[in-house]
Design an enzyme around this catalytic site. Structure first.
Site: not given
Length: 335
Positions: A153, A156, A158
């Site tokens: 990931h 977004h 992060y």
């Protein structure tokens, strides 16, 4: 979409991915979203985790169930960085202070997401080494838990995304400044994951293709990054967008992020996944048929319609075996 509760009281969203014909034989892939590689990497106290061996057994129950019914189990490995220590989104969406039971966040630079948030600690060399070790250990646990796909990931807002974007990365060392430096951590994480992840199992990377903000990460950089990831053997780019800054300005319309999956796919040749306001079967089918992406990622639509695959199959006139408990409710043509 489903939820899973385990001994630590955490819950995790799952999203279903419709795989195109070139990916894993058209099977259904269910990905556990944002499984944290460390306690400090959790978005909220309710996040699923894979930072200790005790998490393996509960996750193995889920992967066994998915594989028993012909699906493919995937896991999204994540670290929230400065966006950690927040209350669950259905509660008051504010960061939990250390005094209230929250934890110290980390980031590439000491820049909070919200002005009122606790200032994150800028990661030093030892901190970066720990992040890499955490991702490697989480990969080993993912194998033990039976997952067949890993998605890193890097979207977004992060931690990995925070390194990518100049809006959140003001470092002056080898991890900041130039494009080559800002992508360094992600490329190193791919390396450490691949040290233990079976070569025959797919490795995806989710990115925010643009920050939707002046001076931020953009689509052109995403194409350059995708080319580097393809050269490293990454199988697919999951092209999302946004989430890094409060100053983002996003033009929302159905399938508004498909353009990024299409651009990355056409300019680099890597497989891509499309996500974002894809809400009906025909819309998803057209994206695949038109060659704009190789996969369709769905998440929130499953909150609205948990039986979306059955309804989509009916809409597209695809013969699908229904669960035996629901056979009585299967639509039938009446004359």
């Amino acid at each position: 979409m489903c939820q899973y509760s385990a001994e630590d009281g955490f819950t995790s969203d799952y999203h279903l991915v419709h795989l195109g014909s070139r990916a894993m034989g058209g099977a259904g892939l269910i990905i556990s979203e944002a499984a944290s590689v460390s306690p400090e990497g959790r978005i909220s106290p309710g996040d699923i985790g894979i930072w200790k061996d005790e998490h393996i057994a509960g996750l193995k129950r889920i992967t066994d169930f998915i594989h028993q019914y012909g699906g493919v189990a995937g896991i999204q490995l994540a670290h929230a960085g400065r966006k950690a220590s927040f209350k669950a989104p259905w509660l008051d969406p504010k960061q939990i202070s250390i005094a209230e039971g929250g934890w110290q966040t980390v980031a590439p630079s000491a820049i909070p997401f919200n002005e009122e948030d606790t200032v994150p600690e800028a990661l030093d060399a030892a901190g970066i080494a720990k992040v890499k070790a955490d991702f490697r250990a989480a990969t080993e646990r993912s194998i033990a838990a039976g997952f067949k796909v890993i998605e890193l990931h890097a979207a977004h807002g992060y931690l990995i995304h925070q390194f990518l974007s100049p809006l959140s990365n003001e470092r002056t060392d080898e991890y900041g400044g130039s494009f080559e430096n800002r992508v360094r951590l992600l490329l190193e994480l791919v390396d450490v994951v691949q040290e233990v992840w079976p070569a025959e199992n797919p490795l995806f990377v989710r990115i925010s293709a643009t920050d939707w903000a002046a001076g931020g990460w953009n689509a052109e950089e995403s194409v350059k990054l995708a080319a580097l990831l393809k050269a490293k053997g990454v199988d697919l780019i999951d092209a999302s967008s946004g989430g890094l800054t409060k100053k983002q300005e996003i033009p929302i319309f159905p399938g508004y992020q498909v353009q990024f999956a299409e651009q990355i796919k056409k300019e680099t040749g890597i497989m891509t996944g499309a996500v974002g306001l894809i809400t009906d079967a025909q819309q998803a089918e057209e994206v695949l048929k038109d060659g704009q992406a190789d996969l369709i990622f769905l998440a929130r639509e499953f909150l609205r319609d948990p039986y979306f695959p059955l309804h989509a199959a009916e809409a597209l006139e695809v013969k699908l075996k229904w669960p035996v408990q629901y056979e009585r409710a299967k639509p039938r043509k009446h004359h």
